[in-house]
Design an enzyme around this catalytic site. Structure first.
Site, PDB file in Angstrom:
ATOM      1  CG  PHE A   1      -1.796  -1.082   1.478  1.00  0.00           C
ATOM      2  CD1 PHE A   1      -3.107  -1.030   1.012  1.00  0.00           C
ATOM      3  CD2 PHE A   1      -1.379  -2.209   2.171  1.00  0.00           C
ATOM      4  CE1 PHE A   1      -3.982  -2.082   1.244  1.00  0.00           C
ATOM      5  CE2 PHE A   1      -2.244  -3.269   2.405  1.00  0.00           C
ATOM      6  CZ  PHE A   1      -3.549  -3.204   1.934  1.00  0.00           C
ATOM      7  CG  ASP A   2       1.071   5.883  -1.644  1.00  0.00           C
ATOM      8  OD1 ASP A   2       2.142   6.100  -1.059  1.00  0.00           O
ATOM      9  OD2 ASP A   2       0.375   6.791  -2.150  1.00  0.00           O
ATOM     10  N   GLY A   3       0.978   5.224   1.223  1.00  0.00           N
ATOM     11  CA  GLY A   3       0.511   5.794   2.485  1.00  0.00           C
ATOM     12  C   GLY A   3      -0.532   6.881   2.295  1.00  0.00           C
TER      13      GLY A   3
ATOM     14  CG  PHE B   1      -4.215  -1.294  -3.538  1.00  0.00           C
ATOM     15  CD1 PHE B   1      -5.142  -1.433  -4.553  1.00  0.00           C
ATOM     16  CD2 PHE B   1      -3.994  -2.368  -2.692  1.00  0.00           C
ATOM     17  CE1 PHE B   1      -5.846  -2.617  -4.722  1.00  0.00           C
ATOM     18  CE2 PHE B   1      -4.686  -3.559  -2.850  1.00  0.00           C
ATOM     19  CZ  PHE B   1      -5.617  -3.683  -3.867  1.00  0.00           C
TER      20      PHE B   1
ATOM     21  CG  ASP C   1      -2.418   8.937  -4.141  1.00  0.00           C
ATOM     22  OD1 ASP C   1      -2.546  10.183  -4.187  1.00  0.00           O
ATOM     23  OD2 ASP C   1      -1.365   8.382  -3.782  1.00  0.00           O
TER      24      ASP C   1
END
Length: 316
Positions: free
Chosen positions: A165-167, A289, A291
């Site tokens: 995951f991105d943060g 994932f 954004d």
């Protein structure tokens, strides 16, 4: 008593994400839905090849060993698709041919299917349709636009689901990303250092990480209602990673936020703006994932990637 999805990890996924329907999709884009449906009918007895989320689906379903009753299952994967019902028949036949336990599906023939995610109690929605992903995120459901052209997941970890995951704007809110966009790196670093002890608000994928964490803990315990002498531990494990452009001193707030939530990740990569693809190549995720499309494109060259269409980076 009716069936229930309460307490399960529910993944809703489009047919184009779990199977490779790219050739069929090109027919749809070049012609119309009638030509697409005719092609699917012609191929009804031809199992579709695996798609970008195939490995993730297969591994998730392995959390429930064969023979486990529906009431005791921990994971449910539901096909939620703009396909017509006859095309949906090919999806189920393809799943049966591959040994995938896909039993539920929603097929809406071109209409937006995201409105069915709430009654399905979906923890994740994966689709190649950006509009459906945006609508799902707006409804509070973790969702990502899959990159169908992504490199398929590595087969090096057959007993482990790896999710990265991105943060900011993914696990966390886009609060800090907005500071970065407005004031640059120095303003961002000062903002985070000053608020190191203040947890970040949750982002759209925090509930998914929470659900995965719960699934892992449950899988390490005895099955409900089974005596200790008959305890069964699921063969699959989950390994998670935070892969973020943050660097020190902004790393501290991210770690403290996870601690505040009572959620652990197995690996944390604070890359300070470095390209993420080479690091994801080493982690070998079943899905990543982010954004920002640039990071997704970098990731898609080495692993399955999903664009979280939310936050300040996706406005306008």
């Amino acid at each position: 008593m009716p069936a229930s999805l309460d307490g399960k990890l529910v993944v809703a996924i489009s047919s184009r994400a779990v199977f490779d329907f790219e050739e069929e999709n090109r027919v749809f884009e070049q012609d119309d839905d009638a030509a697409y449906m005719a092609l699917q009918r012609e191929r009804l007895d031809s199992p579709a090849l695996p798609g970008v989320a195939w490995a993730l689906v297969r591994k998730l379903l392995q959390f429930d060993p064969p023979g486990r009753g529906e009431r005791d299952r921990r994971v449910e994967v539901v096909v939620v698709s703009r396909n017509d019902p006859v095309s949906g028949l090919r999806v189920f036949r393809s799943a049966a041919s591959a040994g995938l336990r896909l039993e539920r599906g929603v097929f809406t023939r071109g209409r937006a299917p995201w409105r069915y995610l709430a009654p399905l109690k979906a923890n994740l929605f994966l689709s190649a349709n950006a509009d459906d992903v945006r609508a799902a995120l707006a409804a509070g459901i973790p969702a990502a636009r899959v990159f169908p052209e992504s490199v398929k997941a590595s087969e090096s970890h057959p007993d482990e689901i790896r999710i990265a995951f991105d943060g900011d704007a993914v696990l966390f809110s886009d609060e800090s990303e907005r500071v970065f966009q407005a004031g640059g790196l120095d303003a961002f670093q000062r903002h985070e250092a000053d608020r190191a002890a203040l947890p970040l608000p949750p982002g759209p994928f925090m509930p998914l990480l929470q659900a995965l964490h719960r699934l892992q803990r449950e899988s390490e315990a005895s099955d409900p209602g089974v005596g200790a002498e008959m305890a069964v531990v699921a063969p699959m494990r989950i390994r998670t990673a935070l892969v973020t452009a943050r660097s020190a001193p902004a790393h501290e707030r991210a770690i403290r936020t996870l601690m505040h939530w009572g959620i652990e990740v197995d690996e944390a990569l604070f890359l300070g703006g470095l390209e993420k693809g080479p690091f994801l190549k080493e982690f070998e995720p079943d899905f990543f994932f982010d954004d920002q499309t640039g990071h997704c494109e970098s990731a898609a060259r080495v692993a399955p990637a999903g664009h979280v269409v939310s936050g300040v980076a996706n406005e306008g």
